[in-house]
Design a protein around this motif. Sequence first.
Motif, PDB file in Angstrom:
ATOM      1  N   ILE A   1      41.888  60.703  18.185  1.00  0.00           N
ATOM      2  CA  ILE A   1      41.628  59.596  18.941  1.00  0.00           C
ATOM      3  C   ILE A   1      40.128  59.202  18.893  1.00  0.00           C
ATOM      4  O   ILE A   1      39.705  58.242  19.263  1.00  0.00           O
ATOM      5  N   MET A   2      39.255  60.287  18.098  1.00  0.00           N
ATOM      6  CA  MET A   2      37.965  60.031  18.057  1.00  0.00           C
ATOM      7  C   MET A   2      37.154  58.733  17.498  1.00  0.00           C
ATOM      8  O   MET A   2      37.755  58.378  16.590  1.00  0.00           O
ATOM      9  N   GLU A   3      36.549  58.309  18.440  1.00  0.00           N
ATOM     10  CA  GLU A   3      35.854  57.036  17.638  1.00  0.00           C
ATOM     11  C   GLU A   3      34.310  57.658  17.108  1.00  0.00           C
ATOM     12  O   GLU A   3      33.703  58.098  17.995  1.00  0.00           O
ATOM     13  N   ALA A   4      34.129  57.498  16.002  1.00  0.00           N
ATOM     14  CA  ALA A   4      32.956  58.112  15.387  1.00  0.00           C
ATOM     15  C   ALA A   4      31.734  57.456  16.167  1.00  0.00           C
ATOM     16  O   ALA A   4      31.679  56.215  16.326  1.00  0.00           O
ATOM     17  N   GLY A   5      30.966  58.437  16.243  1.00  0.00           N
ATOM     18  CA  GLY A   5      29.459  57.997  16.811  1.00  0.00           C
ATOM     19  C   GLY A   5      29.665  58.163  18.338  1.00  0.00           C
ATOM     20  O   GLY A   5      28.744  58.292  18.948  1.00  0.00           O
ATOM     21  N   ARG A   6      30.780  57.758  18.976  1.00  0.00           N
ATOM     22  CA  ARG A   6      30.743  57.669  20.323  1.00  0.00           C
ATOM     23  C   ARG A   6      31.558  58.811  20.947  1.00  0.00           C
ATOM     24  O   ARG A   6      31.651  59.158  22.272  1.00  0.00           O
ATOM     25  N   GLN A   7      32.513  59.283  20.324  1.00  0.00           N
ATOM     26  CA  GLN A   7      33.223  60.430  20.772  1.00  0.00           C
ATOM     27  C   GLN A   7      33.097  61.754  19.937  1.00  0.00           C
ATOM     28  O   GLN A   7      32.800  61.482  18.481  1.00  0.00           O
ATOM     29  N   LEU A   8      33.418  62.928  20.380  1.00  0.00           N
ATOM     30  CA  LEU A   8      33.332  63.819  19.500  1.00  0.00           C
ATOM     31  C   LEU A   8      34.170  65.222  20.113  1.00  0.00           C
ATOM     32  O   LEU A   8      34.351  65.093  21.246  1.00  0.00           O
ATOM     33  N   TRP A   9      34.538  66.023  19.280  1.00  0.00           N
ATOM     34  CA  TRP A   9      35.327  67.311  19.865  1.00  0.00           C
ATOM     35  C   TRP A   9      34.373  68.186  19.879  1.00  0.00           C
ATOM     36  O   TRP A   9      33.642  68.665  19.124  1.00  0.00           O
TER      37      TRP A   9
ATOM     38  N   LEU B   1      46.600  57.230  32.063  1.00  0.00           N
ATOM     39  CA  LEU B   1      47.980  57.759  31.353  1.00  0.00           C
ATOM     40  C   LEU B   1      48.098  56.749  30.231  1.00  0.00           C
ATOM     41  O   LEU B   1      48.713  57.212  29.195  1.00  0.00           O
ATOM     42  N   ALA B   2      47.829  55.285  30.435  1.00  0.00           N
ATOM     43  CA  ALA B   2      48.245  54.368  29.226  1.00  0.00           C
ATOM     44  C   ALA B   2      47.190  54.777  28.018  1.00  0.00           C
ATOM     45  O   ALA B   2      47.806  54.840  27.067  1.00  0.00           O
ATOM     46  N   ALA B   3      46.055  55.118  28.417  1.00  0.00           N
ATOM     47  CA  ALA B   3      45.109  55.545  27.206  1.00  0.00           C
ATOM     48  C   ALA B   3      45.765  56.624  26.259  1.00  0.00           C
ATOM     49  O   ALA B   3      45.762  56.693  25.492  1.00  0.00           O
ATOM     50  N   LEU B   4      46.373  57.610  27.263  1.00  0.00           N
ATOM     51  CA  LEU B   4      46.738  59.039  26.605  1.00  0.00           C
ATOM     52  C   LEU B   4      47.921  58.574  25.971  1.00  0.00           C
ATOM     53  O   LEU B   4      48.216  59.044  24.734  1.00  0.00           O
ATOM     54  N   THR B   5      48.900  58.092  26.493  1.00  0.00           N
ATOM     55  CA  THR B   5      50.167  57.710  26.105  1.00  0.00           C
ATOM     56  C   THR B   5      50.477  56.749  24.883  1.00  0.00           C
ATOM     57  O   THR B   5      51.212  56.987  24.012  1.00  0.00           O
ATOM     58  N   ALA B   6      49.180  55.817  24.705  1.00  0.00           N
ATOM     59  CA  ALA B   6      49.337  55.011  23.547  1.00  0.00           C
ATOM     60  C   ALA B   6      49.082  55.876  22.306  1.00  0.00           C
ATOM     61  O   ALA B   6      49.476  55.499  21.483  1.00  0.00           O
ATOM     62  N   GLN B   7      48.540  56.864  22.383  1.00  0.00           N
ATOM     63  CA  GLN B   7      48.132  57.722  21.126  1.00  0.00           C
ATOM     64  C   GLN B   7      48.995  59.312  21.160  1.00  0.00           C
ATOM     65  O   GLN B   7      49.446  59.838  19.895  1.00  0.00           O
ATOM     66  N   HIS B   8      49.595  59.411  22.431  1.00  0.00           N
ATOM     67  CA  HIS B   8      50.107  60.822  22.538  1.00  0.00           C
ATOM     68  C   HIS B   8      51.388  60.924  23.553  1.00  0.00           C
ATOM     69  O   HIS B   8      51.043  61.256  24.507  1.00  0.00           O
ATOM     70  N   PRO B   9      52.569  60.354  22.923  1.00  0.00           N
ATOM     71  CA  PRO B   9      53.498  59.958  23.771  1.00  0.00           C
ATOM     72  C   PRO B   9      53.975  61.083  24.457  1.00  0.00           C
ATOM     73  O   PRO B   9      54.555  61.038  25.803  1.00  0.00           O
ATOM     74  N   VAL B  10      53.995  62.403  23.987  1.00  0.00           N
ATOM     75  CA  VAL B  10      54.529  63.428  24.683  1.00  0.00           C
ATOM     76  C   VAL B  10      53.719  64.607  25.282  1.00  0.00           C
ATOM     77  O   VAL B  10      54.026  65.445  25.917  1.00  0.00           O
ATOM     78  N   ALA B  11      52.315  64.189  25.416  1.00  0.00           N
ATOM     79  CA  ALA B  11      51.557  64.996  26.350  1.00  0.00           C
ATOM     80  C   ALA B  11      51.771  64.878  27.689  1.00  0.00           C
ATOM     81  O   ALA B  11      52.048  64.095  28.135  1.00  0.00           O
ATOM     82  N   ASP B  12      51.720  66.107  28.330  1.00  0.00           N
ATOM     83  CA  ASP B  12      51.686  66.284  29.740  1.00  0.00           C
ATOM     84  C   ASP B  12      50.136  66.284  30.514  1.00  0.00           C
ATOM     85  O   ASP B  12      49.280  66.699  29.733  1.00  0.00           O
ATOM     86  N   LEU B  13      50.223  65.675  31.630  1.00  0.00           N
ATOM     87  CA  LEU B  13      48.843  65.859  32.379  1.00  0.00           C
ATOM     88  C   LEU B  13      48.996  66.758  33.406  1.00  0.00           C
ATOM     89  O   LEU B  13      49.888  66.748  34.273  1.00  0.00           O
ATOM     90  N   HIS B  14      48.011  67.383  33.571  1.00  0.00           N
ATOM     91  CA  HIS B  14      47.852  68.365  34.795  1.00  0.00           C
ATOM     92  C   HIS B  14      46.517  67.984  35.398  1.00  0.00           C
ATOM     93  O   HIS B  14      45.534  68.027  34.899  1.00  0.00           O
TER      94      HIS B  14
END
Length: 346
Positions: free
Chosen positions: A313-321, A270-283
């Motif tokens: 949120i993407m970290e180049a090289g380590r993450q991708l959409w 949750l902390a990782a998510l809300t640090a970047q996306h305060p309004v997102a809901d988790l299901h």
Amino acid sequence: MTNFAERVLTWYDQHGRKHLPWQHNPTPYRVWVSEIMLQQTQVATVIPYYQRFMASFPDLPMLAAASTDQVLKHWEGLGYYSRARNLHRCAQVIRDQYQGRFPTDRETVMSLPGIGRSTAGAMLSLALGQKQAILDGNVKRVLARYHAIDGYPGQSAVQQRLWQYAEQHLPDQRNAAYTQAMMDLGALLCTRSKPACLLCPLRDGCQAARQGNPHDYPGRKPARILPEKSRFALVLRNPAGEILLEQRPPTGIWGGLWSFPEFPDRQQALAALTAQHPVADLHELPLQVHPFSHYRLKLQPLLADLGMSETGIMEAGRQLWYKAGIEFGGGLSSAAQQLLKLLENH
Ligand code: SF4
């Protein structure tokens, strides 16, 4: 030639497998790749993987020059990914330290990444005809039954006895055929659940057949309750329907494969998510259970649908959409494969 080997070879000449893809042009490279794939995996499953692998990496220099992602991609679905990473590393060691040629003595072969005594024996025997024993699962079963050897083959005293018999029965000639014959005998006749003793060339001397209890051999692994680990996977989906994937570290489970960002507990996810996306809901998505050899992983996926501008949120090289169905050249963890399938219908 011992009577044992003679009977096995006579049976092989009539009934053994002689047209497996790695039996054509059995170079050390081709035999090595097949032996690594066949560890823990059935022949029928391996064949299409082997053919695709050989089409992309027809020789050792091509494999050594490939990227880890390319190699893992060819392994996707076969499991036990450390085999693929070792195969790749081993190709690079042979290229860099052995002028690209496989060593031909067993001790040196066994010093290479991912190659144990049985795999070394199989390679040297099948590719070069050397007088070398093997002790894969099939051969262990045949020998444990033939000699009525009690105990679990994972115990070193039991394993030692099996190796002694494996060496003792070796013929002086036709070693490659004999090695294949022993594997075939275990896979086709002396099977785990339905040994076909009436058709078996070893029936006369087989102690388990005489005792009427082949199923008691080899001894079972002592029961052990696997510990459980719980983890949380953050599944982020953007408005384009793309999912954020993260490449896992090179070692450990699903090493080097692409999966979801993973956290030890819900709060950290949750902390990782809300640090970047305060309004997102988790299901919560359905819990996944993944059994590994040393523990069971309970993975709780948490889905968050992000707004239009929230894809940074993407970290180049380590993450991708990642967009389902689009090739991207990396291998996916089984957790990611399952979840992506689920999301297609979610
Ligand atoms: S006789 Fe039966 S138990 Fe013995 S080696 Fe043959 S198939 Fe296996």
